[in-house]
Motif scaffolding. Structure first.
Motif, PDB file in Angstrom:
ATOM      1  N   LEU A   1     -20.529  37.332  -9.595  1.00  0.00           N
ATOM      2  CA  LEU A   1     -20.826  36.037 -10.197  1.00  0.00           C
ATOM      3  C   LEU A   1     -22.006  35.444  -9.425  1.00  0.00           C
ATOM      4  O   LEU A   1     -21.916  35.254  -8.217  1.00  0.00           O
ATOM      5  CB  LEU A   1     -19.601  35.124 -10.090  1.00  0.00           C
ATOM      6  CG  LEU A   1     -19.510  33.943 -11.043  1.00  0.00           C
ATOM      7  CD1 LEU A   1     -19.276  34.428 -12.457  1.00  0.00           C
ATOM      8  CD2 LEU A   1     -18.368  33.025 -10.632  1.00  0.00           C
ATOM      9  N   LEU A   2     -23.121  35.194 -10.130  1.00  0.00           N
ATOM     10  CA  LEU A   2     -24.322  34.690  -9.473  1.00  0.00           C
ATOM     11  C   LEU A   2     -24.583  33.253  -9.930  1.00  0.00           C
ATOM     12  O   LEU A   2     -24.655  32.981 -11.127  1.00  0.00           O
ATOM     13  CB  LEU A   2     -25.533  35.561  -9.810  1.00  0.00           C
ATOM     14  CG  LEU A   2     -26.841  35.166  -9.117  1.00  0.00           C
ATOM     15  CD1 LEU A   2     -26.804  35.574  -7.656  1.00  0.00           C
ATOM     16  CD2 LEU A   2     -28.036  35.800  -9.801  1.00  0.00           C
ATOM     17  N   MET A   3     -24.721  32.338  -8.958  1.00  0.00           N
ATOM     18  CA  MET A   3     -25.016  30.931  -9.259  1.00  0.00           C
ATOM     19  C   MET A   3     -26.422  30.618  -8.772  1.00  0.00           C
ATOM     20  O   MET A   3     -26.733  30.827  -7.589  1.00  0.00           O
ATOM     21  CB  MET A   3     -23.990  30.019  -8.586  1.00  0.00           C
ATOM     22  CG  MET A   3     -22.613  30.127  -9.223  1.00  0.00           C
ATOM     23  SD  MET A   3     -21.267  29.705  -8.095  1.00  0.00           S
ATOM     24  CE  MET A   3     -21.235  31.128  -7.023  1.00  0.00           C
ATOM     25  N   THR A   4     -27.276  30.140  -9.683  1.00  0.00           N
ATOM     26  CA  THR A   4     -28.670  29.835  -9.374  1.00  0.00           C
ATOM     27  C   THR A   4     -28.899  28.340  -9.505  1.00  0.00           C
ATOM     28  O   THR A   4     -28.556  27.740 -10.525  1.00  0.00           O
ATOM     29  CB  THR A   4     -29.611  30.583 -10.345  1.00  0.00           C
ATOM     30  OG1 THR A   4     -29.288  31.977 -10.343  1.00  0.00           O
ATOM     31  CG2 THR A   4     -31.061  30.406  -9.933  1.00  0.00           C
ATOM     32  N   VAL A   5     -29.475  27.740  -8.457  1.00  0.00           N
ATOM     33  CA  VAL A   5     -29.752  26.303  -8.481  1.00  0.00           C
ATOM     34  C   VAL A   5     -30.881  26.031  -9.467  1.00  0.00           C
ATOM     35  O   VAL A   5     -31.951  26.646  -9.388  1.00  0.00           O
ATOM     36  CB  VAL A   5     -30.140  25.797  -7.076  1.00  0.00           C
ATOM     37  CG1 VAL A   5     -30.488  24.312  -7.117  1.00  0.00           C
ATOM     38  CG2 VAL A   5     -29.007  26.054  -6.098  1.00  0.00           C
ATOM     39  N   ASP A   6     -30.653  25.100 -10.405  1.00  0.00           N
ATOM     40  CA  ASP A   6     -31.676  24.742 -11.383  1.00  0.00           C
ATOM     41  C   ASP A   6     -32.690  23.788 -10.772  1.00  0.00           C
ATOM     42  O   ASP A   6     -32.385  23.040  -9.836  1.00  0.00           O
ATOM     43  CB  ASP A   6     -31.030  24.082 -12.607  1.00  0.00           C
ATOM     44  CG  ASP A   6     -30.122  25.055 -13.363  1.00  0.00           C
ATOM     45  OD1 ASP A   6     -30.458  26.255 -13.408  1.00  0.00           O
ATOM     46  OD2 ASP A   6     -29.085  24.614 -13.892  1.00  0.00           O
ATOM     47  N   ASP A   7     -33.899  23.797 -11.343  1.00  0.00           N
ATOM     48  CA  ASP A   7     -34.980  22.903 -10.915  1.00  0.00           C
ATOM     49  C   ASP A   7     -35.153  22.965  -9.403  1.00  0.00           C
ATOM     50  O   ASP A   7     -35.021  21.977  -8.684  1.00  0.00           O
ATOM     51  CB  ASP A   7     -34.690  21.467 -11.368  1.00  0.00           C
ATOM     52  CG  ASP A   7     -35.950  20.600 -11.314  1.00  0.00           C
ATOM     53  OD1 ASP A   7     -37.023  21.142 -10.984  1.00  0.00           O
ATOM     54  OD2 ASP A   7     -35.851  19.393 -11.585  1.00  0.00           O
ATOM     55  N   TYR A   8     -35.478  24.157  -8.915  1.00  0.00           N
ATOM     56  CA  TYR A   8     -35.528  24.398  -7.474  1.00  0.00           C
ATOM     57  C   TYR A   8     -36.592  23.553  -6.782  1.00  0.00           C
ATOM     58  O   TYR A   8     -36.418  23.136  -5.641  1.00  0.00           O
ATOM     59  CB  TYR A   8     -35.798  25.881  -7.219  1.00  0.00           C
ATOM     60  CG  TYR A   8     -35.786  26.244  -5.754  1.00  0.00           C
ATOM     61  CD1 TYR A   8     -34.598  26.286  -5.041  1.00  0.00           C
ATOM     62  CD2 TYR A   8     -36.976  26.517  -5.083  1.00  0.00           C
ATOM     63  CE1 TYR A   8     -34.593  26.605  -3.692  1.00  0.00           C
ATOM     64  CE2 TYR A   8     -36.970  26.839  -3.741  1.00  0.00           C
ATOM     65  CZ  TYR A   8     -35.778  26.882  -3.053  1.00  0.00           C
ATOM     66  OH  TYR A   8     -35.771  27.196  -1.715  1.00  0.00           O
ATOM     67  N   ARG A   9     -37.692  23.276  -7.476  1.00  0.00           N
ATOM     68  CA  ARG A   9     -38.742  22.469  -6.852  1.00  0.00           C
ATOM     69  C   ARG A   9     -38.225  21.065  -6.525  1.00  0.00           C
ATOM     70  O   ARG A   9     -38.479  20.542  -5.440  1.00  0.00           O
ATOM     71  CB  ARG A   9     -39.947  22.384  -7.780  1.00  0.00           C
ATOM     72  CG  ARG A   9     -40.702  23.704  -7.920  1.00  0.00           C
ATOM     73  CD  ARG A   9     -41.842  23.582  -8.882  1.00  0.00           C
ATOM     74  NE  ARG A   9     -42.540  24.863  -9.046  1.00  0.00           N
ATOM     75  CZ  ARG A   9     -43.473  25.085  -9.955  1.00  0.00           C
ATOM     76  NH1 ARG A   9     -43.819  24.121 -10.782  1.00  0.00           N
ATOM     77  NH2 ARG A   9     -44.061  26.264 -10.051  1.00  0.00           N
ATOM     78  N   SER A  10     -37.509  20.459  -7.454  1.00  0.00           N
ATOM     79  CA  SER A  10     -36.936  19.143  -7.195  1.00  0.00           C
ATOM     80  C   SER A  10     -35.890  19.219  -6.086  1.00  0.00           C
ATOM     81  O   SER A  10     -35.739  18.291  -5.281  1.00  0.00           O
ATOM     82  CB  SER A  10     -36.301  18.580  -8.471  1.00  0.00           C
ATOM     83  OG  SER A  10     -37.270  18.430  -9.479  1.00  0.00           O
ATOM     84  N   PHE A  11     -35.170  20.334  -6.037  1.00  0.00           N
ATOM     85  CA  PHE A  11     -34.130  20.540  -5.020  1.00  0.00           C
ATOM     86  C   PHE A  11     -34.728  20.495  -3.610  1.00  0.00           C
ATOM     87  O   PHE A  11     -34.208  19.809  -2.717  1.00  0.00           O
ATOM     88  CB  PHE A  11     -33.439  21.877  -5.290  1.00  0.00           C
ATOM     89  CG  PHE A  11     -32.345  22.227  -4.314  1.00  0.00           C
ATOM     90  CD1 PHE A  11     -31.236  21.420  -4.162  1.00  0.00           C
ATOM     91  CD2 PHE A  11     -32.436  23.389  -3.553  1.00  0.00           C
ATOM     92  CE1 PHE A  11     -30.225  21.749  -3.265  1.00  0.00           C
ATOM     93  CE2 PHE A  11     -31.437  23.736  -2.663  1.00  0.00           C
ATOM     94  CZ  PHE A  11     -30.324  22.903  -2.519  1.00  0.00           C
TER      95      PHE A  11
ATOM     96  N   LEU B   1     -20.829  27.557  -2.701  1.00  0.00           N
ATOM     97  CA  LEU B   1     -20.063  28.773  -2.410  1.00  0.00           C
ATOM     98  C   LEU B   1     -18.582  28.458  -2.209  1.00  0.00           C
ATOM     99  O   LEU B   1     -17.707  29.147  -2.766  1.00  0.00           O
ATOM    100  CB  LEU B   1     -20.648  29.441  -1.167  1.00  0.00           C
ATOM    101  CG  LEU B   1     -19.918  30.674  -0.644  1.00  0.00           C
ATOM    102  CD1 LEU B   1     -19.893  31.777  -1.691  1.00  0.00           C
ATOM    103  CD2 LEU B   1     -20.573  31.184   0.643  1.00  0.00           C
ATOM    104  N   ASN B   2     -18.267  27.419  -1.441  1.00  0.00           N
ATOM    105  CA  ASN B   2     -16.866  27.087  -1.174  1.00  0.00           C
ATOM    106  C   ASN B   2     -16.138  26.649  -2.441  1.00  0.00           C
ATOM    107  O   ASN B   2     -14.984  27.025  -2.667  1.00  0.00           O
ATOM    108  CB  ASN B   2     -16.793  25.978  -0.123  1.00  0.00           C
ATOM    109  CG  ASN B   2     -17.191  26.466   1.261  1.00  0.00           C
ATOM    110  OD1 ASN B   2     -17.060  27.655   1.551  1.00  0.00           O
ATOM    111  ND2 ASN B   2     -17.703  25.581   2.095  1.00  0.00           N
TER     112      ASN B   2
ATOM    113  N   ILE C   1     -26.540  32.001  -4.983  1.00  0.00           N
ATOM    114  CA  ILE C   1     -25.260  32.184  -4.304  1.00  0.00           C
ATOM    115  C   ILE C   1     -24.486  33.225  -5.110  1.00  0.00           C
ATOM    116  O   ILE C   1     -24.335  33.077  -6.332  1.00  0.00           O
ATOM    117  CB  ILE C   1     -24.451  30.873  -4.235  1.00  0.00           C
ATOM    118  CG1 ILE C   1     -25.243  29.795  -3.487  1.00  0.00           C
ATOM    119  CG2 ILE C   1     -23.105  31.117  -3.575  1.00  0.00           C
ATOM    120  CD1 ILE C   1     -26.010  28.852  -4.370  1.00  0.00           C
ATOM    121  N   ALA C   2     -24.028  34.283  -4.449  1.00  0.00           N
ATOM    122  CA  ALA C   2     -23.331  35.363  -5.143  1.00  0.00           C
ATOM    123  C   ALA C   2     -21.884  35.441  -4.674  1.00  0.00           C
ATOM    124  O   ALA C   2     -21.594  35.269  -3.490  1.00  0.00           O
ATOM    125  CB  ALA C   2     -24.026  36.700  -4.903  1.00  0.00           C
ATOM    126  N   VAL C   3     -20.968  35.695  -5.620  1.00  0.00           N
ATOM    127  CA  VAL C   3     -19.551  35.843  -5.299  1.00  0.00           C
ATOM    128  C   VAL C   3     -19.058  37.157  -5.904  1.00  0.00           C
ATOM    129  O   VAL C   3     -19.255  37.409  -7.098  1.00  0.00           O
ATOM    130  CB  VAL C   3     -18.720  34.667  -5.850  1.00  0.00           C
ATOM    131  CG1 VAL C   3     -17.248  34.863  -5.510  1.00  0.00           C
ATOM    132  CG2 VAL C   3     -19.214  33.339  -5.286  1.00  0.00           C
TER     133      VAL C   3
END
Length: 760
Positions: free
Chosen positions: A394-404, A421-422, A445-447
């Motif tokens: 399961l891969l979670m990618t943060v959206d709008d990385y530049r703003s992040f 992740l937690n 983040i990968a799980v």
């Protein structure tokens, strides 16, 4: 005052603590002293391998780029004439060579492009050197390529061929003698050997060189590429490309290990060095880095000296501290317990860091994935997964990385990533799944997920359902938007690296689904299985509409081409965007002289496979729609000067007035009208269904037929009066258009005219 009994007891404690400190520091110092060299070598190897692993991607990018250009050139309508016909009109050659130059200038790494017509034994060349564009095969300066094209079976199509392009003996002020290039050949394997035309794209060696050994002599290390035969396929600051390195002991040692990566210490050119090498990539190339051992040993010696000084200092300080601490042992027992607790916490944190690093290497494919050994690793780090059972990623990618990155500091971003992740691990564990995850990079983040009940039905649907719940929780508690992509299921832990890549590839489809979406790899794989064929007919229609200034139609066709890629893979989207960008770039460049906007209207750029790419399909298309709107505005401002509706009439009028001029040509008409030759050719074809050269031929033929019937002038004079300067060509063209020779036409039609006169 201490009693005698307390003094004896205190003395024992002091002696025990002193001996413990001395023994501990001595043992630890000895171990560190002995292992400094091994650790330093391993660290240097790990750092070098990370760098070399990144460099291996550059060869793939080079191959893909060259292959794409070669295929585009092969399918180009203008260049097809050079490949397929032995007798090509000079005007068509000029147009095709200009098109070749357009291809070459789109990338700074293309050295030159050849088009070889086997039937005509002719090379058509685009290069930055001051040479002719057309060469007879016997006179072509690239002798090695002539030999290669005569033995095409020995070379794989669209695979890089490292070689030295010799340019000695050319006229002009060319100061170079040789150039290092990678040549890519594209030819039709189904054609007979004698008729095999070819496209040759020569890529400059500097494209790879700057990534491999860009620091040159300022860096004590020497890095180069080696093929399986022991020849250099890149230059280094010590050796030129194609140097035969066999015979040196360290190269022989690398060649003796044909399928693996590793490192060893050996003398290289009389200098003790650390030699690091990778396993062969798909081209059969290996990346070798030679680092003088003194660079490593210098750090080791410094560390050893510091260790001895620190050890002695700690030992002396420890003796003094032990004296005072032992006297306060009874009263300060709680403080000691607290310190022990802190040490335990630090140990736990260290174990957690090692656990994350192990999982990260497992997902990246850098760790041994044999289930038996993975089981040992899981037990060591407390990972609650079964390496023999099916897994998903399961891969979670943060959206709008530049703003992040703009909104949070480095420390806050790290905390937020661990927060994601937690949340994911806890929610999956509560839902009956075993989960273990790690932060993969800046925005990923990968799980690793495993159903505890292997017989559970609808496991895929349950994963997707919980992915949505994880998204909602992350948004609620961390105020972040994430895109979740899931891999397909793998048989056991050995598949985890491939599943991770699968989930990453699926995440690129965020361009279609938008931020905050859930992307299933099974759906992505189904789309990948569908063959995508780029609609060249629609692209041509779009460019024609652009030249005709029908911007609404251009927008509609652009949207159709791009939106159609939603039904295919992300690579299809990339292919469509690349094709359209190149076509639009050429079209705007052709229109630039007339509209004076070539420098103002830039084609929107798009990074490939980078987290900076956060646009949705709608936002991406919006940038192109804005480009078309600006182009339409410029067209409206220029309509008063140049109205496209009467361009064809003006061309026909000029031809009717100047057909007698034997030098009348497409370029001459373009100069008269103040437009580009490509543009007036397209406009005339679009409005009359004829080519300009065809219409010139038609007007001249009509005049010739008229004079043949109405006058008794010699046929040669009639041809000159009609604008034909080449008598053999005139006779050939006349018979092709009329089915008979000029003399036969005069005899037949002259007799018919006499018959009609007698009847009158």
């Amino acid at each position: 005052m201490l009693s005698r009994k307390d003094t004896r007891y205190y003395g024992k404690i002091f002696l025990a603590m002193t001996l413990s400190i001395v023994l501990t520091i001595t043992v630890l110092s000895g171990i560190l002293y002995i292992n400094f060299e091994r650790i330093a070598l391993q660290q240097s190897y790990d750092q070098t391998m990370n760098s070399l692993s990144q460099t291996t991607q550059e060869a793939s990018v080079m191959a893909v780029t060259a292959s794409t250009f070669a295929k585009q050139i092969y399918s180009d309508q203008h260049i097809a004439n050079l490949l397929n016909f032995a007798d090509v009109h000079p005007m068509e050659i000029s147009t095709a060579v200009r098109q070749l130059t357009n291809y070459r200038e789109t990338s700074p790494f293309i050295d030159s492009i050849y088009v070889y017509n086997a039937k005509a034994h002719t090379f058509y060349v685009s290069t930055d050197m001051s040479v002719a564009a057309v060469f007879d095969e016997s006179e072509f300066y690239d002798h090695e390529m002539r030999e290669m094209l005569g033995n095409l079976e020995a070379y794989d199509s669209l695979m890089p061929i490292p070689r030295k392009l010799s340019i000695e003996g050319l006229a002009g002020n060319i100061a170079e003698k040789q150039r290092d290039v990678y040549s890519f050949l594209l030819y039709d394997t189904l054609m007979p050997k004698a008729n095999r035309n070819a496209i040759v794209v020569n890529i400059k060696e500097t494209q790879l060189h700057k990534h491999i050994d860009g620091s040159l002599t300022s860096d004590p290390a020497n890095t180069f590429l080696l093929d399986k035969g022991g020849y250099l396929v890149s230059s280094s600051w010590k050796y030129p490309m194609l140097t035969d390195m066999k015979g040196t002991s360290y190269i022989n040692r690398i060649l003796a290990d044909p399928d693996s990566s590793g490192y060893f210490v050996e003398e290289v050119d009389g200098v003790k060095s650390l030699v690091t090498y990778t396993e062969p990539d798909y081209l059969g190339w290996r990346y070798v880095r030679i680092l003088p051992y003194t660079v490593i040993s210098e750090r080791i010696d410094i560390l050893r000296g510091k260790t001895i000084i620190i050890t002695v200092s700690i030992l002396l300080a420890g003796l003094g501290i032990s004296y005072f601490v032992s006297r306060r042992l009874f009263s300060g027992l709680s403080k000691k317990l607290s310190r022990l607790g802190n040490l335990e916490a630090e140990q736990r944190n260290s174990l957690q860091s090692m656990k994350y690093e192990y999982l990260r290497r497992l997902l990246h494919g850098d760790a041994d994935r044999n289930p038996d050994r993975v089981k040992t690793g899981f037990a060591r780090y407390g990972v609650g997964l079964d390496p023999y059972s099916p897994v998903r990623v399961l891969l979670m990618t943060v959206d709008d990385y530049r703003s992040f990155i703009e909104a949070y500091t480095v420390e806050d971003r790290q905390l937020l990533r661990f927060g994601v992740l937690n949340i994911a691990q806890e929610m999956l564990n509560e839902a009956g799944f075993a989960a273990a995850g790690v932060v993969l990079g800046d925005d990923r983040i990968a799980v690793i997920v495993q159903a505890r009940d292997e017989g559970a039905e609808n496991e895929r649907e349950a994963i997707l359902e919980h992915a949505g719940r994880i998204q909602a929780a992350v948004t609620q508690y961390l105020k972040l938007s994430i895109t979740v992509s899931t891999s397909m299921i793998g048989e056991d832990i050995q598949a985890v690296h491939g599943l991770c890549l699968q989930a990453i590839e699926a995440s690129f489809s965020r361009v279609f689904h938008g931020p905050g979406s859930i992307i299933d790899s099974e759906t992505v794989e189904l789309k990948k299985a569908k063959p995508y064929e780029y609609p060249l007919d629609k692209e041509k229609q779009l460019i024609d509409e652009l030249y005709l200034e029908r911007i609404p139609a251009v927008k509609e066709l652009f949207s159709e081409i791009i939106r159609d890629t939603e039904n295919y893979s992300y690579m299809s989207f990339q292919l469509a965007v690349s094709h359209l960008s190149f076509a639009l770039q050429n079209a705007i460049r052709s229109m630039g002289r007339r509209l004076s906007v070539a420098g103002e209207l830039a084609i929107p750029s798009m990074p490939l496979y980078q987290h900076e790419w956060n646009e949705t399909l709608e936002e991406f298309m919006g940038r192109y729609m804005h480009l078309f709107d600006r182009l339409e505005k410029h067209m409206e401002e220029n309509k008063g000067r140049t109205r496209q509706e009467d361009v064809s009439e003006r061309i026909m009028k000029l031809i009717d007035e100047k057909y007698m001029d034997s030098s009348l040509s497409l370029d001459l008409l373009a100069d008269e009208l103040g437009l580009s030759a490509d543009y007036i050719g397209r406009i005339f074809k679009q409005t009359t269904s004829k080519t300009i050269l065809g219409y010139i031929q038609e007007v001249r033929m009509n005049k010739v037929r008229e004079l043949l019937v109405e006058t008794e002038d010699p046929i040669g004079e009639i041809a000159e009066q009609a604008g034909f300067s080449n008598n053999p060509y005139f006779y050939k063209a006349f018979k092709k258009h009329n089915g008979v020779t000029p003399a036969e036409y005069r005899r037949i039609n002259g007799w018919q005219a006499e018959q009609e006169q007698e009847l009158v």
